[in-house]
Structure formats: C-alpha cells, structure tokens
Design an enzyme around this catalytic site. Structure first.
Site, PDB file in Angstrom:
ATOM      1  N   GLY A  11      -1.850   7.513 -15.446  1.00  0.00           N
ATOM      2  CA  GLY A  11      -0.941   6.644 -16.209  1.00  0.00           C
ATOM      3  C   GLY A  11      -0.936   5.216 -15.693  1.00  0.00           C
ATOM      4  CB  SER A  38       0.961  11.992  -9.686  1.00  0.00           C
ATOM      5  OG  SER A  38       1.524  11.919  -8.407  1.00  0.00           O
ATOM      6  CE  LYS A  77      -8.585 -15.673 -16.894  1.00  0.00           C
ATOM      7  NZ  LYS A  77      -9.107 -14.377 -16.473  1.00  0.00           N
ATOM      8  CG  LEU A 332      -9.698   1.063 -11.305  1.00  0.00           C
ATOM      9  CD1 LEU A 332      -8.523   0.986 -10.344  1.00  0.00           C
ATOM     10  CD2 LEU A 332     -10.680  -0.065 -11.046  1.00  0.00           C
TER      11      LEU A 332
HETATM   12  P1  FAD Z   1      -4.915   3.371 -11.524  1.00  0.00           P
HETATM   13  O1  FAD Z   1      -4.057   2.192 -11.771  1.00  0.00           O
HETATM   14  O2  FAD Z   1      -5.299   3.666 -10.122  1.00  0.00           O
HETATM   15  O3  FAD Z   1      -4.200   4.619 -12.161  1.00  0.00           O
HETATM   16  C1  FAD Z   1      -4.577   5.936 -11.823  1.00  0.00           C
HETATM   17  C2  FAD Z   1      -3.558   6.894 -12.370  1.00  0.00           C
HETATM   18  O4  FAD Z   1      -3.998   8.202 -12.135  1.00  0.00           O
HETATM   19  C3  FAD Z   1      -2.184   6.765 -11.756  1.00  0.00           C
HETATM   20  O5  FAD Z   1      -1.197   6.912 -12.747  1.00  0.00           O
HETATM   21  C4  FAD Z   1      -2.135   7.943 -10.801  1.00  0.00           C
HETATM   22  O6  FAD Z   1      -0.832   8.382 -10.567  1.00  0.00           O
HETATM   23  C5  FAD Z   1      -2.939   8.947 -11.595  1.00  0.00           C
HETATM   24  N1  FAD Z   1      -3.462  10.032 -10.772  1.00  0.00           N
HETATM   25  C6  FAD Z   1      -4.408   9.955  -9.825  1.00  0.00           C
HETATM   26  N2  FAD Z   1      -4.600  11.164  -9.270  1.00  0.00           N
HETATM   27  C7  FAD Z   1      -3.783  12.010  -9.904  1.00  0.00           C
HETATM   28  C8  FAD Z   1      -3.510  13.387  -9.780  1.00  0.00           C
HETATM   29  N3  FAD Z   1      -4.102  14.165  -8.875  1.00  0.00           N
HETATM   30  N4  FAD Z   1      -2.595  13.921 -10.602  1.00  0.00           N
HETATM   31  C9  FAD Z   1      -1.952  13.180 -11.520  1.00  0.00           C
HETATM   32  N5  FAD Z   1      -2.167  11.868 -11.673  1.00  0.00           N
HETATM   33  C10 FAD Z   1      -3.065  11.298 -10.869  1.00  0.00           C
HETATM   34  N6  FAD Z   1      -8.793  -5.817 -13.766  1.00  0.00           N
HETATM   35  C11 FAD Z   1      -8.696  -6.843 -14.627  1.00  0.00           C
HETATM   36  O7  FAD Z   1      -9.017  -6.679 -15.801  1.00  0.00           O
HETATM   37  N7  FAD Z   1      -8.211  -8.046 -14.220  1.00  0.00           N
HETATM   38  C12 FAD Z   1      -7.898  -8.298 -12.927  1.00  0.00           C
HETATM   39  O8  FAD Z   1      -7.434  -9.387 -12.617  1.00  0.00           O
HETATM   40  C13 FAD Z   1      -8.089  -7.258 -11.988  1.00  0.00           C
HETATM   41  N8  FAD Z   1      -7.843  -7.456 -10.669  1.00  0.00           N
HETATM   42  C14 FAD Z   1      -8.101  -6.441  -9.779  1.00  0.00           C
HETATM   43  C15 FAD Z   1      -8.001  -6.677  -8.417  1.00  0.00           C
HETATM   44  C16 FAD Z   1      -8.332  -5.676  -7.510  1.00  0.00           C
HETATM   45  C17 FAD Z   1      -8.268  -5.950  -6.039  1.00  0.00           C
HETATM   46  C18 FAD Z   1      -8.714  -4.398  -7.977  1.00  0.00           C
HETATM   47  C19 FAD Z   1      -9.015  -3.292  -7.014  1.00  0.00           C
HETATM   48  C20 FAD Z   1      -8.776  -4.152  -9.326  1.00  0.00           C
HETATM   49  C21 FAD Z   1      -8.517  -5.173 -10.240  1.00  0.00           C
HETATM   50  N9  FAD Z   1      -8.651  -4.969 -11.600  1.00  0.00           N
HETATM   51  C22 FAD Z   1      -8.528  -6.009 -12.472  1.00  0.00           C
HETATM   52  C23 FAD Z   1      -8.936  -3.639 -12.114  1.00  0.00           C
HETATM   53  C24 FAD Z   1      -7.639  -3.068 -12.685  1.00  0.00           C
HETATM   54  O9  FAD Z   1      -6.665  -3.029 -11.677  1.00  0.00           O
HETATM   55  C25 FAD Z   1      -7.861  -1.692 -13.263  1.00  0.00           C
HETATM   56  O10 FAD Z   1      -8.933  -1.713 -14.146  1.00  0.00           O
HETATM   57  C26 FAD Z   1      -6.656  -1.223 -14.031  1.00  0.00           C
HETATM   58  O11 FAD Z   1      -5.491  -1.355 -13.273  1.00  0.00           O
HETATM   59  C27 FAD Z   1      -6.820   0.209 -14.473  1.00  0.00           C
HETATM   60  O12 FAD Z   1      -6.690   1.086 -13.395  1.00  0.00           O
HETATM   61  P2  FAD Z   1      -6.676   2.641 -13.734  1.00  0.00           P
HETATM   62  O13 FAD Z   1      -5.629   2.888 -14.746  1.00  0.00           O
HETATM   63  O14 FAD Z   1      -8.056   3.032 -14.070  1.00  0.00           O
HETATM   64  O15 FAD Z   1      -6.334   3.290 -12.338  1.00  0.00           O
END
Ligand code: FAD
Length: 499
Positions: A11, A38, A77, A332
């Site tokens: 999420g 989670s 932006k 990610l």
């Molecule tokens: P996350 O935000 O990590 O979410 C993962 C989810 O999975 C969470 O809800 C977690 O609770 C859940 N989860 C994990 N394991 C389990 C489990 N076992 N059971 C249940 N739930 C679970 N992107 C941009 O476009 N612009 C930016 O400026 C930018 N800056 C960034 C800077 C940094 C340093 C980094 C590292 C990344 C950056 N990004 C940027 C990338 C951006 O942060 C991500 O693409 C975006 O936040 C999406 O993340 P996500 O949802 O894939 O993962």
C-alpha cells in the site's frame, strides 16, 4: 472473459496508484480488487517529485487539480535544476519544455551553437520559457494555443507521497477496493503451473486471487522471494546505492522545481512542498561512509530537520522479468533506477497503463506477459541511459566517485548517442517515450558536451538574420516569464478554489 479476483500486495504509492486505476476501469464490473498492506512494515517514505505524465494519470481518474494540490500539499514543477554536475559552480535546468524555435527549417540548437561559438546569442537557457519562469520562482499553466509561448512547456507536481497514497486510497475504496491490514508471511504456488494461488497473512487468513500485483517495495515479496525471478544489476553504471532523507521547514520562496546538487560521492535533492521541503542525499557507499554522508546532507539543509534521518539502501537495476505467471511487479518491487530524474512514479504509471492494455483473460496467454516485459524493459533501459548521461558527462575530477563516473564504460546505447551528438549535434530521438530531444539537449549542453561540427544546414540563414531573430526570441521569453504570477500566488489561488 476477464479474470475475476485481483490482489495487490503493498500500500505504498505503487499499490494505491494501481488500486485507484483498476477501480476506475473495473470497479463497476464486479471484479474483486483487494489490497493488503502492513502498517508495521510501512512504506519507503520518499518519492515526492514527478514528471509531467502524472497529469495524465490524474486526469484519467478525474481528479480536480485544486483539490489534489491542496490535499497532497503539492507544488508545481517546471523542471530540475542541476548544480555542480559538469563542473563545480555550474547550474543548468532540465526543463519540461522546448528550447527556441526552428529557423529556416533547422533545429534551434544548431543556430545557438553556431552563434555561441562566435560569442553571440546569450545562454541556451534564455530560450526556454519554463527555465526563465523557474529562475524567477514564477508559474502559470500552459495553454493549448500553438501560436502562444505558453504552449512551449509542460509541468509536473511535487507532493507529499503519504498524502498522495491517502488521496488515492479514498478514491479506490469509494470504487469498491477492499483494503486489508496484515502482513503476508507465506506465498503458495501451484505445483504444476508455478502460478501464485494464495498468500497467507500473519493472522492465518489465506487470501486467494487470480492475478497478484506485487507492490511490496524493494523486497519483491512475490516476484523475487516467491518466484525467484532474478535481478539485472546496473550498479556499475549507476553506482549510488544509499540515500538519507530528511525533511525541513521551508525557507524562502517556494521554487517551482526540484534541485539536484552534485556532491563528492553523489548528490543532494531539495524538493519544495507547501508545508515543508524534502531533502535527501543519494550516494555511493563505495566512496563515502554513512556518517559522512549524513554530514553532507546536514550541511545542505537550509533549516532544522523536521524528522530523524530515513536511511535507505537500494541496488540500481530491474527484475529480469516484471510479469511472471500471474504476478505483475510494479514500483520498487519491479526495479529502481535512483531518483535523479524523478522517474520511479512514472514507471509505475507506465506499468499500470501497459497492464490495463494487456489485462489478462481467464485463459492466460503468455504473450501478454512477454509483451509487457518487452515494453517495460525498453522503458527502463531508456531511463537508465538518460540518467547515466548525467554521471558520465562531467569534467569533475575532484573525487574518486567522479573519476569513476567520468571514465566508466557506458552501455553502447549511451556511447553511440553521445558520439553522434559530439560529432554534429544530432540528438538520437525516440518516436515516443519519456526523454525526448529537449531533455537530452538540456543535459548535453548543461554538462558541457558540445558538438565538434554544428549542422552545416544552419549556415543557409545569414548570421545577422539569426542574431536578430534570436534576440527577438530572447526578449519574448523574458517578457513572458516576467508577466507570470509568482508560484506562491498560483498556489494560494488554488487553495482558495479548493476551500
Ligand atoms: P513502498 O513504498 O516500499 O511500499 C511497499 C508496501 O508493501 C508497503 O505498504 C508495505 O507495508 C507493503 N509490504 C511489504 N511487505 C509486506 C508484507 N510482507 N505484507 C504486507 N505488506 C507488505 N520516485 C519518484 O517518482 N520521484 C522521486 O522523487 C523519488 N525519490 C526517491 C528517493 C529515494 C531515496 C528512493 C529510494 C526512491 C525514490 N522514488 C522516487 C521512488 C518512489 O519512492 C517509489 O517508486 C514509490 O514510493 C513507490 O514505492 P512502492 O509503493 O513500490 O514501495
């Protein structure tokens, strides 16, 4: 017949962007869309800057801009300012817009290069309206009139990622998405097909689905931990592997841009939001210790930090496949190219778009996954190449990190593009995609990559004529930028509209 049950694991921004888009498309169809996340694990907690394509995502979902900006504490932006990349002391902006206009059918930059060699024509950035506006902390919405200078640029947003996820969640839940709090502790695979059949939560509950979307972040719970898909590492070209993020209070006018200031072993971002400024140091652990990296960040922050440092580790690259069996990885979980050009959320959006285009039917056809993987690999590689250019096209020799980046062997696809530009100023263009000619030009010229021979076709217009036309253009850009309201005025007007 379309499949009937979708489970999104995660999420964060990717999970809720996917949930919102699926509910918009299939909410009324009776498809079951569930999202499990989670709170104990939480999200990555960064990801505030975007590229203009996000406006299309928001528009498809029917968001009102004033409401969206107010709810997510967003700012506008117009591009990214890069400081100290070509040489220490340099500053250029990669704008969301074009530079100048063709003269005599020849692209503008050839004329500029010719005049620049003669000491005429001013700076390249004088011919970009978004840069002129951003340098003055001004903003106006572009228009659709092809005769207007206000039709020469685009814009994106900077927002609080956790507020954006909340905003998306409300939207998705209102359209039938069921959110479930819980930690996935086990993943069951079909013994013959290898498809994921269910996940088990810590509570013992088993959740089944037909399609699983892995939005679990770096851990890649389904795509990697369960399916062992493998990861294509690009850290030899993109050596940054750690980041420390730390917000602070706003100081001074709210910039309509993101700033990326190169350091000795990486770079520091500054992203202005309405209620705070996001800061972070992205660096390579091979060249600097974590404590020293934190000191660099603290040295760059303009006001006392509002939170403890958020320390992150990553490996640049992508999953070898992002759709395997009945699992599609987004965000990610699918890969990460470091945040220099704010492309991660865009890649999520692209992945969602491709998934909707190739949405699986009950009779699974592997061609869908093959096509998805082909398209996503192409997009990842194009973004990768563009980011590599920033590190490689430098004259910096003041640290081991820059010596490495300057002298590293880059992928053929980058070497070839750079050589063509160096030879005669030709930008290798994609028919469509993310970073087109103006973007490459901004970085090449901003980082001192100049062609040996500008296009000779430019010579067919006399120097005097070109100088006069360029002076007139410059005047128009300056005038148009001066006439814009300040960024803060526009934000205040939006807030008043949303109230
Ligand atoms: P996350 O935000 O990590 O979410 C993962 C989810 O999975 C969470 O809800 C977690 O609770 C859940 N989860 C994990 N394991 C389990 C489990 N076992 N059971 C249940 N739930 C679970 N992107 C941009 O476009 N612009 C930016 O400026 C930018 N800056 C960034 C800077 C940094 C340093 C980094 C590292 C990344 C950056 N990004 C940027 C990338 C951006 O942060 C991500 O693409 C975006 O936040 C999406 O993340 P996500 O949802 O894939 O993962």
């Amino acid at each position: 017949m379309l499949i009937k049950r979708v489970l999104i694991v995660g999420g964060g921004t990717s999970g809720w962007m996917t949930a919102a888009a699926l509910s918009n498309k299939f909410g009324a169809s009776g498809m079951s869309i569930r999202l499990v996340e989670s709170a104990d694990i939480g999200t990555v907690g960064v990801g505030e800057a975007t590229v203009p394509h996000i406006r299309h995502y928001n528009a498809t979902l029917g968001f009102d801009e004033a409401e969206f900006m107010t709810r997510t504490k967003g700012t506008f932006k117009l591009g990214i300012e890069f400081r100290n990349w070509g040489r220490v002391g340099d500053s250029y902006i990669h704008p969301f817009g074009v530079f100048g206009a063709e003269i005599g059918g020849v692209p503008f930059h050839h004329h500029w290069l010719r005049m620049h060699a003669r000491g005429e024509g001013g700076a390249f950035e004088d011919y970009s309206l978004p840069i002129q506006a951003a340098r003055r902390d001004r903003f106006i919405h572009p228009n659709q009139d092809p005769r207007s200078l206000l039709n020469t640029f685009n814009y994106a947003y900077q927002f609080d990622a956790s507020l954006y996820a909340k905003f998306l969640r409300e939207y998705a839940e209102a359209r039938g998405v069921v959110r479930q709090e819980g930690k996935v502790v086990d993943v069951a695979l079909h013994s013959e097909t290898g498809f994921v059949t269910s996940v088990t939560l810590e509570s013992g509950e088993v959740v089944e689905a037909d399609l699983f979307i892995d939005c679990s972040g770096f851990r890649g719970l389904l795509i990697e931990q369960a399916l062992k898909t493998g990861y294509e590492q690009w850290s030899h070209w993109l050596p940054c592997d750690r980041a420390i993020a730390m917000p602070c209070d706003n100081v001074g006018p709210t910039m309509p841009l993101t700033r990326a200031t190169a350091q000795k072993s990486g770079w520091v971002w500054k992203i202005p939001l309405q209620h705070r400024t996001g800061n972070g140091h992205v660096y390579s652990s091979g060249f600097i210790e974590d404590d020293a990296a934190l000191d660099v960040l603290l040295g760059e922050i303009a006001a006392p930090p509002l939170a403890d440092p958020n320390k992150l580790r990553f490996v640049t690259g992508k999953r070898k496949k992002q759709w395997v069996g009945n699992v599609v990885a987004l965000g990610l979980a699918s890969g990460f190219l470091e945040p220099l050009e704010s492309t991660s959320i865009h890649l999520i959006q692209l992945g969602i778009g491709r998934l909707l285009d190739l949405f699986p039917a009950q009779e699974w056809d592997p061609t869908d996954a093959d096509e998805f993987n082909r398209l996503m690999a192409l997009e990842y590689e194009r973004v990768r190449d563009f980011i590599i250019l920033h590190y490689h096209a430098t004259e910096r020799d003041d640290s081991e990190f820059w010596n490495y980046c300057r002298t590293m062997t880059v992928p053929d696809s980058v070497a070839w593009k750079m050589e063509l530009f160096r030879e005669r100023g030709v930008v290798v263009n994609y028919r469509d995609g993310m970073f087109l000619e103006p973007s490459w030009l901004a970085v090449y010229l901003g980082q001192r990559v100049h062609p040996r021979h500008p296009d000779p076709l430019g010579d067919k217009v006399s120097d005097d004529e070109v100088i006069a036309m360029m002076a007139a253009m410059r005047g128009r850009y300056t005038q148009a930028a001066e006439a814009m309201p300040t960024h803060e005025t526009v934000l205040a007007q939006l807030a008043a509209r949303a109230a």
